[in-house]
Design a protein around this motif. Structure first.
Motif, mmCIF file in Angstrom:
data_model
loop_
_atom_site.group_PDB
_atom_site.id
_atom_site.type_symbol
_atom_site.label_atom_id
_atom_site.label_comp_id
_atom_site.label_asym_id
_atom_site.label_seq_id
_atom_site.Cartn_x
_atom_site.Cartn_y
_atom_site.Cartn_z
ATOM 1 N N LYS A 77 -43.141 75.435 -0.941
ATOM 2 C CA LYS A 77 -44.578 75.292 -1.147
ATOM 3 C C LYS A 77 -44.877 74.048 -1.977
ATOM 4 O O LYS A 77 -45.803 73.288 -1.677
ATOM 5 C CB LYS A 77 -45.139 76.524 -1.854
ATOM 6 N N ALA A 78 -44.095 73.848 -3.037
ATOM 7 C CA ALA A 78 -44.316 72.689 -3.901
ATOM 8 C C ALA A 78 -44.072 71.389 -3.150
ATOM 9 O O ALA A 78 -44.814 70.410 -3.310
ATOM 10 C CB ALA A 78 -43.407 72.777 -5.130
ATOM 11 N N ALA A 79 -43.029 71.374 -2.315
ATOM 12 C CA ALA A 79 -42.749 70.164 -1.539
ATOM 13 C C ALA A 79 -43.878 69.868 -0.569
ATOM 14 O O ALA A 79 -44.279 68.711 -0.383
ATOM 15 C CB ALA A 79 -41.428 70.325 -0.789
ATOM 16 N N ARG A 95 -61.770 70.573 2.200
ATOM 17 C CA ARG A 95 -60.430 70.222 1.754
ATOM 18 C C ARG A 95 -60.074 68.861 2.338
ATOM 19 O O ARG A 95 -60.493 68.537 3.464
ATOM 20 C CB ARG A 95 -59.400 71.272 2.170
ATOM 21 N N PRO A 96 -59.288 68.063 1.627
ATOM 22 C CA PRO A 96 -59.000 66.701 2.097
ATOM 23 C C PRO A 96 -57.841 66.622 3.084
ATOM 24 O O PRO A 96 -57.086 65.660 3.088
ATOM 25 C CB PRO A 96 -58.666 65.978 0.791
ATOM 26 N N PHE A 97 -57.684 67.642 3.913
ATOM 27 C CA PHE A 97 -56.598 67.606 4.885
ATOM 28 C C PHE A 97 -56.978 68.414 6.117
ATOM 29 O O PHE A 97 -57.894 69.246 6.093
ATOM 30 C CB PHE A 97 -55.282 68.129 4.289
ATOM 31 N N THR A 98 -56.267 68.153 7.201
ATOM 32 C CA THR A 98 -56.423 68.906 8.442
ATOM 33 C C THR A 98 -55.282 69.915 8.557
ATOM 34 O O THR A 98 -54.282 69.834 7.830
ATOM 35 C CB THR A 98 -56.382 67.972 9.655
ATOM 36 N N LEU A 99 -55.417 70.842 9.498
ATOM 37 C CA LEU A 99 -54.304 71.752 9.745
ATOM 38 C C LEU A 99 -53.075 70.995 10.235
ATOM 39 O O LEU A 99 -51.937 71.337 9.884
ATOM 40 C CB LEU A 99 -54.694 72.808 10.783
ATOM 41 N N GLY A 100 -53.296 69.961 11.038
ATOM 42 C CA GLY A 100 -52.168 69.177 11.530
ATOM 43 C C GLY A 100 -51.374 68.545 10.402
ATOM 44 O O GLY A 100 -50.137 68.559 10.410
ATOM 45 N N SER A 101 -52.084 67.988 9.413
ATOM 46 C CA SER A 101 -51.370 67.389 8.284
ATOM 47 C C SER A 101 -50.731 68.466 7.411
ATOM 48 O O SER A 101 -49.656 68.253 6.844
ATOM 49 C CB SER A 101 -52.317 66.523 7.452
ATOM 50 N N LEU A 102 -51.356 69.642 7.333
ATOM 51 C CA LEU A 102 -50.787 70.720 6.537
ATOM 52 C C LEU A 102 -49.495 71.232 7.142
ATOM 53 O O LEU A 102 -48.477 71.346 6.444
ATOM 54 C CB LEU A 102 -51.799 71.865 6.407
ATOM 55 N N ILE A 103 -49.489 71.537 8.430
ATOM 56 C CA ILE A 103 -48.279 72.082 9.032
ATOM 57 C C ILE A 103 -47.171 71.039 9.052
ATOM 58 O O ILE A 103 -45.989 71.365 8.894
ATOM 59 C CB ILE A 103 -48.551 72.649 10.450
ATOM 60 N N SER A 104 -47.545 69.776 9.187
ATOM 61 C CA SER A 104 -46.543 68.709 9.121
ATOM 62 C C SER A 104 -45.926 68.637 7.729
ATOM 63 O O SER A 104 -44.693 68.491 7.579
ATOM 64 C CB SER A 104 -47.180 67.370 9.492
ATOM 65 N N ALA A 105 -46.754 68.739 6.690
ATOM 66 C CA ALA A 105 -46.249 68.720 5.323
ATOM 67 C C ALA A 105 -45.374 69.941 5.052
ATOM 68 O O ALA A 105 -44.347 69.840 4.350
ATOM 69 C CB ALA A 105 -47.409 68.671 4.334
ATOM 70 N N GLN A 106 -45.752 71.089 5.591
ATOM 71 C CA GLN A 106 -44.937 72.285 5.389
ATOM 72 C C GLN A 106 -43.567 72.143 6.044
ATOM 73 O O GLN A 106 -42.546 72.515 5.455
ATOM 74 C CB GLN A 106 -45.675 73.512 5.952
ATOM 75 N N ALA A 107 -43.537 71.592 7.250
ATOM 76 C CA ALA A 107 -42.264 71.406 7.942
ATOM 77 C C ALA A 107 -41.394 70.383 7.228
ATOM 78 O O ALA A 107 -40.207 70.624 6.967
ATOM 79 C CB ALA A 107 -42.519 70.981 9.388
#
Length: 549
Positions: free
Chosen positions: A372-374, A500-512
């Motif tokens: 989560k932190a990453a 929020r300053p992000f999209t779902l696409g950027s969120l799932i990419s960051a999570q991966a």
């Protein structure tokens, strides 16, 4: 009496015979019923003292039933009959099993994949959103809530009148919900952790609103508790907990197969409970969910224990049978049957027992936060652009660090997967982590048995980010014997997360990317395959892996 049956064969029986007498000497079951927080050692005492509400949820849960029933009636009178649940981990897994087993419809939103989320934004005129989170700070659930509520508003529907919240008392989400004036706010026992929350408001509210028979669920669970909290050699909770944690040597791959039960998806709920509770401090038990006839069931391995979920209920209450003459898939088997409420209580009790036997705290998840932190770090400050990936058809190939060595400057998908599988140790496992749409792209799950056959080792399959709240803990905290295949893809149409300053696409990419980096930092081999075209890439992967020799 409780409807529970349990049979232990081979190593499972031996493990129980070795450990249950000591558990009886320590009065483990009755002390657990009394919420004795010292059962897991000094290091776990502070956490355990705040996490034992699950052993006696019945009085508070019963009090919810009339409220749930009345709300369901009121919503139905308004034509609102579709329940959309936003939640992660235990907040979504338990209701999903309850509703599927009761054959009632529940739409579970447990993804940050833009395609999967967008597909749920239909039939809003008859939809109620249930937001389920202990704190409300879980980024996936918060993002899902914002997107669905914006869709309500865009459709001319008052979002708050269609939002039901389940959370802990006094949580930020509870406070915000009171200010917003949501349709209903249910608070759960804060002394119950998420993965043990099936019989609390987290499991009961969305399931009851969807039409599941939660009253019978509770009755069956309460009947089972009488058996599970007795200091008796035949106690199935003691027997099962010892069987999965005390084999010698430890059979730490728990291969779970539904053998004709009516409990749809129970394995996924068990997977989260066992993996996140035991997979830490370099030990643990890894659940591996398979279907009948798949590779893990057709070969003997010294680190595998098979669990069969059967449609059998003991006629005279709980029983422990260990008949070695039975015909089974392998000689080392746990076989259990019973109602869903009884199974919830059985596995929660057995997990608590297993934690004590393994010497770990079954109530914390120390390695979940690292991913989560990453991910948060990558959202706040995206990583520099990586070097040009290797491309093979519709697939881009990347590795993390030097954990998987690809030859020269070119490689195919087949070569890279073979290089990853070559790194699986004799006692290892393969984990497939797919950050895609688990509903529309479910065919990708066919990779699991194919890779199990090619590697000769147990293979798990998790949909990201859902698995981060399940096997993700074991991946980092358990034995360092896994190799990891991560599959990602860009969405054709992204979704902005409101305010929020992000999209779902950027969120799932960051999570991966965050999870892959944490795995690599732990020395785990990671291969990343990114699909530049989702449909073509999935077909290519299935074809390539199917042809591996």
């Amino acid at each position: 009496m409780s409807s529970l049956s349990l049979s232990l064969l081979g190593a499972a029986r031996a493990g129980a015979e070795a450990q249950v007498p000591g558990l009886l000497d320590h009065e483990f079951a009755s002390r657990l019923a009394a919420k004795d927080h010292t059962l897991w050692g000094p290091a776990a005492e502070s956490e355990a003292a705040e996490r034992l509400g699950w052993v006696s949820p019945f009085e508070s849960a019963q009090a919810l039933l009339s409220q749930i029933g009345q709300l369901r009636e009121n919503l139905a009178a308004e034509g609102v009959t579709r329940v959309l649940l936003a939640g992660m981990g235990g907040s979504s897994l338990a209701p999903e099993v309850i509703c599927a087993s009761d054959d009632v419809d529940l739409v579970v939103l447990d993804s940050t994949d833009p395609q999967q989320v967008a597909a749920t934004l239909t039939d809003l005129d008859r939809t109620v959103l249930v937001v389920s989170s202990k704190s409300g700070s879980t980024v996936e659930t918060d993002s899902q809530r914002r997107i669905v509520q914006r869709a309500f508003a865009d459709a001319g529907i008052d979002p708050q009148s269609r939002t039901v919240v389940v959370t802990d008392p006094g949580s930020p989400l509870a406070q915000q919900s009171e200010q917003d004036g949501v349709r209903a706010l249910f608070t759960a026992d804060p002394t119950v952790g998420g993965r043990y929350s099936a019989l609390t408001a987290f499991g009961l509210v969305p399931s009851g609103l969807a039409g599941a028979d939660v009253e019978t669920l509770l009755e069956d669970a309460e009947d089972a508790a009488e058996v599970l909290f007795a200091d008796d050699a035949a106690n199935p909770g003691l027997q099962l907990g010892a069987a999965i944690s005390a084999t010698s040597p430890l059979r730490d791959k728990l291969v779970i197969v539904d053998a004709g039960s009516t409990l749809v998806g129970l394995g996924a709920w068990i997977e989260q409970l066992i993996a996140e509770s035991t997979g830490k401090d370099g030990t643990g038990v890894l659940p591996v969910i398979v279907a009948d006839g798949e590779p893990e069931l057709t070969r003997e391995a010294g680190d595998v224990l098979v669990v069969e979920i059967v449609d059998v209920e003991a006629e005279d209450g709980a029983s422990v049978d260990a008949d070695p003459e039975e015909t089974v898939v392998t000689p080392h088997v746990v076989r259990t049957g019973g109602s869903l409420g009884a199974q919830f209580m059985l596995w929660e009790t057995a997990t608590a027992v297993a934690g004590a036997v393994l010497g770990v705290n079954p109530f914390d998840q120390p390695d979940v936060e690292s991913a989560k932190a990453a991910a948060r770090g990558l959202l706040d400050s995206p990583a520099p652009a990586a070097g040009e990936p290797i491309r093979d058809g519709a697939v881009e190939i990347r590795t993390r660090g030097d954990q998987v060595l690809l030859t020269s400057g070119q490689a195919t998908v087949a070569e890279s997967v073979q290089a990853l599988l070559a790194r699986v140790p004799d006692n290892g496992y393969v984990a497939v982590m797919a950050y895609l749409d688990r509903i529309a792209e479910s065919q990708l799950g066919d990779l699991r048995p194919q890779l199990a056959a090619q590697s000769g080792r147990p293979t798990t399959f998790g949909w990201g980010p859902r698995f981060l709240h399940s096997t993700g803990q074991f991946h980092k905290g358990g034995p360092a014997v896994g190799v990891f295949l991560q599959i990602t893809a860009a969405a054709d149409h992204d979704l902005q997360v409101p305010d929020r300053p992000f999209t779902l696409g950027s969120l799932i990419s960051a999570q991966a990317d965050g999870d892959a980096q944490v795995l690599a930092d732990h020395g785990r081999p990671v291969l990343q395959l990114h699909l530049s075209d989702r449909g073509a890439g999935i077909s290519q992967l299935l074809e390539v892996v199917g042809e591996l020799g």
